[in-house]
Write an enzyme that holds these catalytic residues in place. Structure first.
Site, PDB file in Angstrom:
ATOM      1  CG  ASP A 187      -2.109  -0.987   0.937  1.00 14.65           C
ATOM      2  OD1 ASP A 187      -2.499  -1.112  -0.219  1.00 14.65           O
ATOM      3  OD2 ASP A 187      -2.936  -1.191   1.843  1.00 14.65           O
ATOM      4  NE  ARG A 210      -1.444   2.084   3.890  1.00 12.24           N
ATOM      5  CZ  ARG A 210      -1.555   2.938   3.169  1.00 12.24           C
ATOM      6  NH1 ARG A 210      -3.028   3.220   3.042  1.00 12.24           N
ATOM      7  NH2 ARG A 210      -0.951   3.730   2.601  1.00 12.24           N
ATOM      8  NE  ARG A 243      -8.531   1.795   7.540  1.00 12.86           N
ATOM      9  CZ  ARG A 243      -7.661   1.624   6.373  1.00 12.86           C
ATOM     10  NH1 ARG A 243      -6.609   2.472   6.132  1.00 12.86           N
ATOM     11  NH2 ARG A 243      -7.990   0.781   5.538  1.00 12.86           N
ATOM     12  CG  HIS A 263      -8.620   6.927   4.126  1.00 17.05           C
ATOM     13  ND1 HIS A 263      -7.585   5.915   3.448  1.00 17.05           N
ATOM     14  CD2 HIS A 263      -8.006   6.888   5.391  1.00 17.05           C
ATOM     15  CE1 HIS A 263      -6.629   5.503   4.027  1.00 17.05           C
ATOM     16  NE2 HIS A 263      -6.752   6.284   5.245  1.00 17.05           N
ATOM     17  CB  CYS A 276      -5.240   6.975  -2.683  1.00 15.76           C
ATOM     18  SG  CYS A 276      -7.221   6.959  -2.093  1.00 15.76           S
TER      19      CYS A 276
HETATM   20  N1  LIG Z   1      -8.054   6.439   0.410  1.00 20.83           N
HETATM   21  C1  LIG Z   1      -6.782   6.640   0.639  1.00 20.83           C
HETATM   22  O1  LIG Z   1      -6.345   7.831   0.842  1.00 20.83           O
HETATM   23  N2  LIG Z   1      -5.932   5.503   0.392  1.00 20.83           N
HETATM   24  C2  LIG Z   1      -6.036   4.270  -0.033  1.00 20.83           C
HETATM   25  C3  LIG Z   1      -5.421   3.272   0.823  1.00 20.83           C
HETATM   26  C4  LIG Z   1      -5.925   1.900   0.333  1.00 20.83           C
HETATM   27  C5  LIG Z   1      -5.282   0.760   1.267  1.00 20.83           C
HETATM   28  N3  LIG Z   1      -5.504  -0.651   0.823  1.00 20.83           N
HETATM   29  C6  LIG Z   1      -5.732   1.014   2.715  1.00 20.83           C
HETATM   30  O2  LIG Z   1      -6.934   0.492   3.197  1.00 20.83           O
HETATM   31  O3  LIG Z   1      -5.171   1.587   3.770  1.00 20.83           O
END
Ligand SMILES: NC(=O)NCCC[C@H](N)C(=O)O
Length: 326
Positions: free
Chosen positions: A86, A111, A165, A194, A290
């Site tokens: 990611d 992450r 998040r 997000h 993103c």
């Molecule tokens: N929406 C965003 O700012 N980023 C995409 C993040 C995708 C990643 N697979 C995640 O779930 O964190």
């Protein structure tokens, strides 16, 4: 008598060219869907179509980069790293404004190993004069970068998404560091986990948004702040294709795909839509915004003041220039 020796179309030498937007990206060399931390992520589907999808991701990412460069952006590259699929989503790396970077603290352990990688990258940018300061989040507070902390330059406010998040407590950290107002808004639909999947401020003051991503109270706050006439509703069919996750440069809007209705709504307000073939990132829950992070964002208070001197890092939108707010 004053004689103007500037050729037609040329700027007088006293007015330097505004610096181009500077955007951070990371090539998808190691991009894959190997875990599930949002409802879009289906490792089984990725595995079944791995070679098709990774080929499409590589081609789509290159097309996005090319399009941004054609629109005048300078692109800085983060080194991809195996085991960090990611890392391509550089919007999540940090919140950046006025030459300061606030490096992300991720919610999910999958992450978290990205944090030191991004920290080193931002330290490198500071060493090159492209940033003035690099900061970390205080312990125990999550904030997933510009992905959850979307800047509206015209209004001088960050819209902070919390609930999935990032922590609401991050609002005070952002306000203290950047001196910018922060409007925390709860995200309530896990598909729009997000803020950048649900809201996109545009340079002319309009804001693209996905109403169902917000609580009734949040929708009320947005109407109050932005004004109903400037809120552009993203239709459900576009929202689930992550069309709100768009990159806006001046009057250009770059996104994965948009319905005729959404294109018409944007055209009516003077925006040109550029579609780039990045749908395979949707399988990870990401799209155009993103995959990018603006390094040259300025608050209204600081616009016109170069960061890191006047070299290639100086990236000010000079006052009086055509709006290139975001
Ligand atoms: N929406 C965003 O700012 N980023 C995409 C993040 C995708 C990643 N697979 C995640 O779930 O964190």
């Amino acid at each position: 008598m004053t004689i103007d020796v500037t050729a037609p179309g040329q700027r007088p030498s006293a007015q330097p060219e505004p610096a181009p937007p500077r955007i951070i990206m990371c090539a998808p060399d190691h991009f894959e869907v190997s875990y599930t931390i949002n409802p879009w992520m289906r490792p089984d589907e990725w595995e079944a179509r791995r070679s098709e999808l990774s080929g499409a991701a590589a081609a789509g990412w290159s097309a996005l980069r090319r399009r941004l460069q054609q629109l005048g952006a300078a692109v800085e590259l983060v080194a991809p790293r195996s085991g960090l699929p990611d890392l391509v989503f550089t919007a999540n790396a940090a919140v950046v404004l006025d030459g300061k970077a606030l490096v992300a603290r991720f919610r999910h352990p999958e992450r978290r190993p990205e944090e030191p990688h991004f920290r080193r990258f931002f330290d490198g940018l500071a060493a090159r004069g492209l940033l003035d300061e690099v900061h970390d989040m205080p312990p125990g507070v999550c904030l997933e970068g510009a992905g959850d902390c979307v800047h509206d330059a015209g209004r001088g406010v960050f819209f902070l998404g919390h609930g999935f998040r990032s922590d609401r407590e991050a609002a005070a950290v952002v306000a203290d560091l950047f001196g910018e107002e922060v409007e925390p808004l709860e995200l309530v639909d896990p598909r729009f986990y997000h803020m950048d999947t649900a809201l996109c401020p545009l340079s002319g003051g309009e804001v693209l948004y996905v109403p169902g991503a917000f609580s009734a109270e949040g929708r009320g706050r947005l109407r109050e702040r932005i004004g109903a006439d400037r809120l552009i509703e993203v239709p459900e069919a576009d929202a689930v294709r992550l069309a709100a996750n768009a990159v806006n440069l001046g009057r250009d809007v770059v996104l994965a795909e948009a319905s005729d209705d959404l294109k018409a709504a944007l055209a009516e307000r003077g925006y040109s839509v550029h579609e780039v073939p990045i749908r395979s990132f949707g399988l990870s829950g990401g799209s155009a915004f993103c995959l990018t992070l603006r390094l040259d964002r300025r608050s209204n208070r600081r616009s016109g003041r170069p960061v890191g001197g006047t070299g290639p890092g100086a990236a000010a939108d000079a006052p009086g220039q055509p709006a290139l707010l975001d």
